[in-house]
Design a protein around this motif. Structure first.
Motif, PDB file in Angstrom:
ATOM      1  N   VAL A  84       1.048  -0.817   0.331  1.00 10.27           N
ATOM      2  CA  VAL A  84       0.102   0.155  -0.165  1.00 10.27           C
ATOM      3  C   VAL A  84       1.097   1.669   0.279  1.00 10.27           C
ATOM      4  O   VAL A  84       0.096   2.172  -0.468  1.00 10.27           O
ATOM      5  CB  VAL A  84      -1.193  -0.370   0.891  1.00 10.27           C
ATOM      6  N   ASN A  85       2.419   0.852   0.631  1.00 14.35           N
ATOM      7  CA  ASN A  85       2.318   2.406   0.428  1.00 14.35           C
ATOM      8  C   ASN A  85       3.627   2.558  -0.282  1.00 14.35           C
ATOM      9  O   ASN A  85       4.721   3.301  -0.084  1.00 14.35           O
ATOM     10  CB  ASN A  85       3.783   2.470   2.637  1.00 14.35           C
ATOM     11  N   LEU A  86       4.001   1.631  -1.314  1.00 12.99           N
ATOM     12  CA  LEU A  86       4.632   1.050  -2.453  1.00 12.99           C
ATOM     13  C   LEU A  86       4.363   1.884  -3.508  1.00 12.99           C
ATOM     14  O   LEU A  86       5.175   2.242  -4.262  1.00 12.99           O
ATOM     15  CB  LEU A  86       5.620   0.107  -2.318  1.00 12.99           C
ATOM     16  N   GLU A  87       2.777   1.447  -3.332  1.00 10.56           N
ATOM     17  CA  GLU A  87       2.015   0.706  -4.879  1.00 10.56           C
ATOM     18  C   GLU A  87       2.762   2.414  -5.590  1.00 10.56           C
ATOM     19  O   GLU A  87       2.738   1.977  -6.236  1.00 10.56           O
ATOM     20  CB  GLU A  87       0.781   1.122  -4.798  1.00 10.56           C
ATOM     21  N   HIS A  88       2.353   3.411  -5.661  1.00 10.97           N
ATOM     22  CA  HIS A  88       2.299   4.698  -5.898  1.00 10.97           C
ATOM     23  C   HIS A  88       3.716   5.211  -6.187  1.00 10.97           C
ATOM     24  O   HIS A  88       3.447   6.173  -7.213  1.00 10.97           O
ATOM     25  CB  HIS A  88       1.608   5.971  -5.263  1.00 10.97           C
ATOM     26  N   LEU A  89       4.109   4.832  -6.335  1.00 15.81           N
ATOM     27  CA  LEU A  89       6.309   4.445  -6.175  1.00 15.81           C
ATOM     28  C   LEU A  89       6.264   3.453  -7.998  1.00 15.81           C
ATOM     29  O   LEU A  89       7.388   3.993  -8.636  1.00 15.81           O
ATOM     30  CB  LEU A  89       7.125   4.186  -5.571  1.00 15.81           C
ATOM     31  N   LEU A  90       5.391   2.430  -8.376  1.00 13.80           N
ATOM     32  CA  LEU A  90       5.828   1.698  -9.571  1.00 13.80           C
ATOM     33  C   LEU A  90       5.200   2.047  -9.740  1.00 13.80           C
ATOM     34  O   LEU A  90       3.948   2.537 -10.221  1.00 13.80           O
ATOM     35  CB  LEU A  90       4.963   0.595  -8.915  1.00 13.80           C
ATOM     36  N   PRO A  91       5.860   2.914 -11.672  1.00 14.09           N
ATOM     37  CA  PRO A  91       5.418   3.194 -12.524  1.00 14.09           C
ATOM     38  C   PRO A  91       4.168   1.601 -13.128  1.00 14.09           C
ATOM     39  O   PRO A  91       4.813   0.156 -13.002  1.00 14.09           O
ATOM     40  CB  PRO A  91       6.736   2.896 -13.781  1.00 14.09           C
TER      41      PRO A  91
END
Length: 157
Positions: A84-91
């Motif tokens: 949930v905390n990494l999702e926005h960092l992954l293209p």
């Protein structure tokens, strides 16, 4: 990129920062959770997550499952929490690898239990990122993050 997922161990953060300075082509820049804005990963950029870990979050997490986070304080993340905390960092077309450098991140809690990295890989797959290779470590590990080609990395099933 290295993300340190720990709020109570400056030694862990300093070691990650040192590795970033010494080998920026492998490790990129280090970011500490809750301290700075973390940019999106490059499409082929590897992600190293440096943290403390435990294969069995009994007493911290219900139902018990593997966690990463603080050395002694109260930051504990399950694999789902980390996603949930990494999702926005992954293209959307991310092709890098994720390495979780934390004690017992590749250890399972029993015959039917999944390790932290197995749970993370499963969660990534369930959210459309099934092609991402996820690696962890068995047993107790030091502060230094191994290079991607180190034989101590265990790939999630």
């Amino acid at each position: 990129m290295i993300i340190t997922v720990c709020t109570d161990d400056d030694l862990l953060v300093r070691e990650a920062e040192k590795q970033s300075r010494q080998n920026p082509r492998v490790y990129g820049t280090t970011y500490r959770v809750f301290s700075q804005v973390i940019p999106r990963l490059g499409v082929d950029e590897d992600l190293f997550v440096s943290s403390h870990g435990a294969y069995d979050g009994t007493g911290w997490i219900s139902p018990p499952q593997p966690v990463i986070g603080d050395k002694k304080k109260d930051l504990f993340l399950t694999a789902g929490d980390l996603y949930v905390n990494l999702e926005h960092l992954l293209p959307a077309d991310y092709r890098g690898r994720i390495f979780v450098s934390a004690c017992e991140s590749a250890d399972a809690g029993g015959p039917a239990a999944m390790s932290f990295v197995d749970r993370l890989a499963t969660t990534l797959g369930a959210h459309g990122h099934g092609g991402i290779a996820v690696y962890g470590q068995r047993g107790s590990v030091g502060m230094r993050i191994p290079a991607p080609n180190d034989p101590g990395w265990i790939r999630a099933a």
